[in-house]
Design an enzyme around this catalytic site. Structure first.
Site, PDB file in Angstrom:
ATOM      1  N   ASP A 487       5.512 -54.187 -18.156  1.00 16.61           N
ATOM      2  CA  ASP A 487       6.369 -54.757 -17.109  1.00 16.61           C
ATOM      3  C   ASP A 487       7.580 -53.877 -16.811  1.00 16.61           C
ATOM      4  O   ASP A 487       8.274 -54.090 -15.817  1.00 16.61           O
ATOM      5  CB  ASP A 487       6.896 -56.118 -17.575  1.00 16.61           C
ATOM      6  CG  ASP A 487       6.063 -57.264 -17.036  1.00 16.61           C
ATOM      7  OD1 ASP A 487       5.428 -57.095 -15.987  1.00 16.61           O
ATOM      8  OD2 ASP A 487       6.064 -58.322 -17.676  1.00 16.61           O
TER       9      ASP A 487
HETATM   10  C1  GLC Z   1       6.081 -59.061 -22.192  1.00 13.50           C
HETATM   11  C2  GLC Z   1       5.393 -59.718 -21.022  1.00 13.50           C
HETATM   12  C3  GLC Z   1       4.020 -59.131 -20.823  1.00 13.50           C
HETATM   13  C4  GLC Z   1       4.069 -57.630 -20.752  1.00 13.50           C
HETATM   14  C5  GLC Z   1       4.805 -57.055 -21.958  1.00 13.50           C
HETATM   15  C6  GLC Z   1       4.998 -55.564 -21.861  1.00 13.50           C
HETATM   16  O1  GLC Z   1       5.448 -59.406 -23.367  1.00 13.50           O
HETATM   17  O2  GLC Z   1       5.285 -61.111 -21.240  1.00 13.50           O
HETATM   18  O3  GLC Z   1       3.444 -59.619 -19.639  1.00 13.50           O
HETATM   19  O4  GLC Z   1       2.764 -57.137 -20.700  1.00 13.50           O
HETATM   20  O5  GLC Z   1       6.077 -57.654 -22.070  1.00 13.50           O
HETATM   21  O6  GLC Z   1       5.914 -55.212 -20.874  1.00 13.50           O
END
Ligand code: GLC
Ligand code: GLC
Length: 815
Positions: A487
């Site tokens: 993200d």
């Molecule tokens: C958090 C989010 C997830 C994402 C991860 C890596 O755990 O909930 O959707 O893939 O971060 O950024």
């Protein structure tokens, strides 16, 4: 250093001193009524939704930490000394202390000056209430005159409003007290049809419902005035902060034990029968009173507790292993599975790191969580899949999040996280393999919840694949959109304004930045859908998916391979991310895991090379970090990933969610030692001995362990609600132990250290109980199966004849 110990037989973690490095919590409830509870009785409760139906108040982020809870006080009439048997809030030095966190219940016990107190908290199945059972024993040689106090603070339902809208809330609070039961009815007079109640099994010496009458001015929960004085004030809350407290007088002879029961509950009345008598403003208690009476009876409480124990024994009984390694056994048999169920219930809503106020369930998160709980509650996994798919957009894309109550997509966050739709295919494939319920593919499911748009679920999967194919970039790799699994890799964001959301700010048109991770994920998903299509007799369609996957593999070979590992992405300038030509962020973990899992590079040695690079460049004793070198400064073209200080979160932390991808990839290469070594590095139980470093609970996974660049390398954060739980469960059960559901039946393909002599498994699968004994006969991963005494070809146990409910499997491992 340890702060407790595992009681494997009772499926409990036993904390033996209250001052754990952080509050170590557990969850109460598994259906509609939930709570979190710490090892010192901190935490709060809610009905269904931690924001909209918050029953009790909690203070995160304050000093002292973890305040607001289900607090009991004891006071000795002889000298006026008072204390909390759960240590907090008074923090009196106790003579002994234990907290037992079990499956859906917590028991906190201690002794102070010869008075032993034990309180067990749990939520009965099928009810919207929690029960505190406090047992007090006088171990002194003389009689003890004691006062027992309960206490909690009510939240005014909407947790965000409760925390912010004081000008209104200080005037709205209302309660009723009847027959010693405290009813919290703020806003019941207008639109709410629900209220909370707090009852006690004993006749009362007093009660309080106004917080400041109980605490006294300028005092807090460490030194409540009414407790200090030994007499509650029978206050009735009018506005301010409604709370509940009971006072019970207990005279205990030497050796005598008394049990007091408290019930905190939630009840909804029919809108047209809210008041009794009708036309009054008094709560109609006719329906709730019998419920309260029932659970103030010890026999009913014990029966409900036994039912809860049986519920968990049954759920966990679906997969039980016996291996040479205690850490594996307790995580697989108890805690990892339990954590999977907690993430099923909570998603990312309620923990010490999630305030319960944030909205939304992640599209990709929910599909991945499913991988960990599908074998325990397949019917509920089916329902979850249909809910998720109903939020999918007609173009195959997905809202990044949806609202658990309305089950609609969240417009604030929107869509264009280009990996999202592909996870739906993996979620559905896992459900099909587990359940064999092919009818799910024909279920009619709308797009964006719009009536009239329904198609079979199968078409949703087709559109998911097509979504990627419709969004290929300059190299033919998938465009990344706002972000992919990571993200925080925001290649179209270019945010230079404080406070802007990295996920929703988009300053580039998104036609250049590409993701190698999505390429790998596409290949994985396309292969799954091809298998599904084939099983449905759609040969041509299956072939089309295999061809698209093969094309993507070729593109990845040409543009996604960096020489010794897979590249991560291309940025908006067309420059590689996660490449040896980069100054920072040269190698990322995700594509090494996902691409190898998709089979890319398995045949030509690149997979081996990539994993060797992971071993030399990313692996630390505390787990595998997300990338190296860490970003030392903010990079406008990379986004949030470079907003974190080096070693934390996505900027080179051990992001535990990704480690099992490498374990699985190692297992696919047949490298059992490496796979298991990585498994143990982040296994919470295996880290128990370094609890002073790890700091989070040793019985559940945390999202992140600080990486090698961090000042606090090895320190975990964000325990409980993380995709880490599901993926580690998949890695250990399906790929290392190798007990893997497939479309054709249960596969047995262990990849383990050569030193393991073998292990046994009981697995309930599609109505059949498989008892599997794996015995090593030599090195390697070759498997020879004997099923009910007859040897069979391959490593998949053939489906038994209808009516057969137990199958015995013997697997010889190695050659
Ligand atoms: C958090 C989010 C997830 C994402 C991860 C890596 O755990 O909930 O959707 O893939 O971060 O950024
Ligand atoms: C609150 C509001 C104000 C309103 C007043 C009377 O103070 O902020 O806008 O006039 O209540 O309702």
């Amino acid at each position: 250093m340890k702060f407790g110990t595992f009681d494997d037989a009772r499926r409990e973690y036993v904390i033996t001193r209250p001052d754990t490095p952080l509050p170590w919590i557990n969850y109460l409830g598994c259906e509609t009524y939930f709570g979190i509870i710490s090892n010192t009785a901190g935490g709060y409760s809610f009905y269904r939704d931690a924001r909209m139906r918050r029953l009790t108040r909690y203070r995160y982020n304050n000093a002292p930490l973890d305040f607001g809870g289900r607090y009991i006080y004891l006071r000795d009439a002889a000298d006026g000394a008072y204390w909390s048997p759960s240590w907090q809030p008074t923090k009196t030095k106790l003579d002994d202390y234990t907290c037992r966190h079990g499956m859906g219940y917590t028991t906190i016990a201690s002794t102070f000056k010869g008075i032993r107190a034990e309180t067990r908290y749990f939520v009965p199945l099928g009810e919207t209430l929690e029960i505190w059972t406090t047992t007090i024993t006088n171990t002194r040689a003389t009689a003890a005159d004691l006062d027992l106090f309960s206490s909690l603070e009510f939240a005014l339902w909407e947790a965000w409003d409760d925390a912010t809208n004081y000008q209104r809330n200080y005037s709205t609070g209302q309660v009723e007290v009847e027959d010693g039961v405290i009813y919290h009815k703020t806003e019941y007079r207008e639109r709410r049809d629900h209220f909370a109640y707090f009852a006690c099994s004993e006749s009362l010496a007093g009660f309080d419902t106004q917080r400041d009458a109980f605490l006294g001015a300028y005092r807090d929960w460490r030194e409540p005035l009414a407790v200090e004085q030994g007499a509650l004030t029978n206050s009735i809350a009018h506005g301010w902060q409604p709370m509940g407290a009971h006072q019970v007088k207990l005279t205990l002879q030497p050796g005598e034990t008394r049990t007091v029961t408290f019930v905190l509950g939630y009840h909804e009345n029919p809108q047209d029968a809210k008041f009794d008598p009708p036309g009054s403003q008094t709560i109609n208690k006719q329906i709730v009173k019998p419920v309260i009476s029932k659970y103030l009876q010890p026999a009913n409480v014990e029966a409900a507790f036994e039912a809860l124990r049986a519920y968990w024994a049954d759920l966990l009984g679906i997969f039980q292993v016996h291996t040479p390694d205690a850490h594996v056994d307790r995580m697989v048999n108890v805690w990892n599975a339990y954590q999977n169920m907690v993430t099923f219930n909570m998603s990312r809503s309620t923990s010490l790191y999630e305030s319960g106020i944030g909205r939304g369930m992640g599209f990709r998160d929910s599909n991945q969580d499913l991988l960990g709980f599908v074998h325990m509650v397949p019917e509920r996994a089916r329902e979850r899949i249909l809910d998720i798919a109903s939020t999918q957009l007609p173009n195959g894309g997905a809202y990044h999040q949806y609202q658990p109550l309305t089950k609609r997509g969240n417009n604030d966050v929107g869509s264009n996280f280009n990996d999202d739709p592909l996870w739906l295919i993996l979620g559905v494939a896992a459900y099909l393999k587990e359940s064999g319920d092919w009818s799910v593919l024909d279920a009619l499911v709308p797009y964006d919840n719009a009536a009239g748009t329904e198609t079979p679920l199968y078409e949703h999967l087709q559109r998911s694949l097509q979504y990627t194919l419709d969004r290929l970039g300059p190299h033919g790799l998938p465009l990344i959109g706002r972000a992919d699994w990571n993200d925080c890799l925001n290649l179209n964001c270019f945010s230079d304004t404080p406070g802007q959301s990295f996920q929703t700010t988009t300053n580039k048109d998104g036609k250049v930045a590409e993701s190698v991770l999505i390429a790998g994920l596409f290949v994985l998903a396309a292969d799954e859908l091809a298998d599904i299509a084939l099983a449905r007799g759609l040969q041509a369609e299956a072939q089309r998916y295999r061809d698209e996957a093969a094309k993507m593999v070729t593109v990845t070979d040409e543009h996604g391979w960096d020489g010794a590992w897979f590249k991560r992405a291309y940025d908006d300038f067309g420059q590689p991310v996660g490449s040896s030509v980069c100054e920072e962020g040269q190698i990322f973990i995700e594509p090494q895991g996902i691409c190898v899992m998709a089979g890319i590079g398995l045949a030509d040695g690149r997979a081996t090379k990539a994993l060797d690079s992971v071993a030399t460049r990313l692996a630390t004793p505390h787990g595998i970090v997300l990338q190296q070198p860490a970003y030392s400064r903010y990079h406008l073209n990379l986004g949030e990933i470079s907003s974190y200080p080096p070693g934390y979160k996505e900027n080179a932390g051990v992001f535990c969610h990704t480690n099992p991808w490498i374990m699985i990839a190692e297992a696919m290469l047949g490298r059992g030692e490496a796979a298991f070594d990585y498994y143990q590095r982040i296994n919470p139980s295996a880290r128990e001995a370094i609890s002073e470093v790890h700091r989070c609970e040793p019985y559940v996974y945390a999202q992140m362990i600080a990486g090698i660049d961090a000042a606090t390398h090895g320190e975990a954060k964000n325990s409980w609600l993380s995709g880490t739980a599901a993926w580690n469960y998949v890695a250990i059960t399906q790929w290392l132990l190798g007990i893997r559901p497939t479309l054709n039946g249960l596969q047995v393909a262990p990849v383990l250290p050569a030193s393991w002599p073998g292990f046994t498994v009981t697995r309930r699968f599609q109505g059949v109980t498989y008892t599997i004994e794996v015995v090593r006969r030599g090195p390697g991963t070759q498997v020879a199966l004997e099923v009910d005494g007859a040897s069979v070809h391959g490593d998949v146990v053939p489906r038994p004849k209808p009516g057969v409910s137990a199958v015995s499997v013997r697997a010889s491992l190695g050659s």
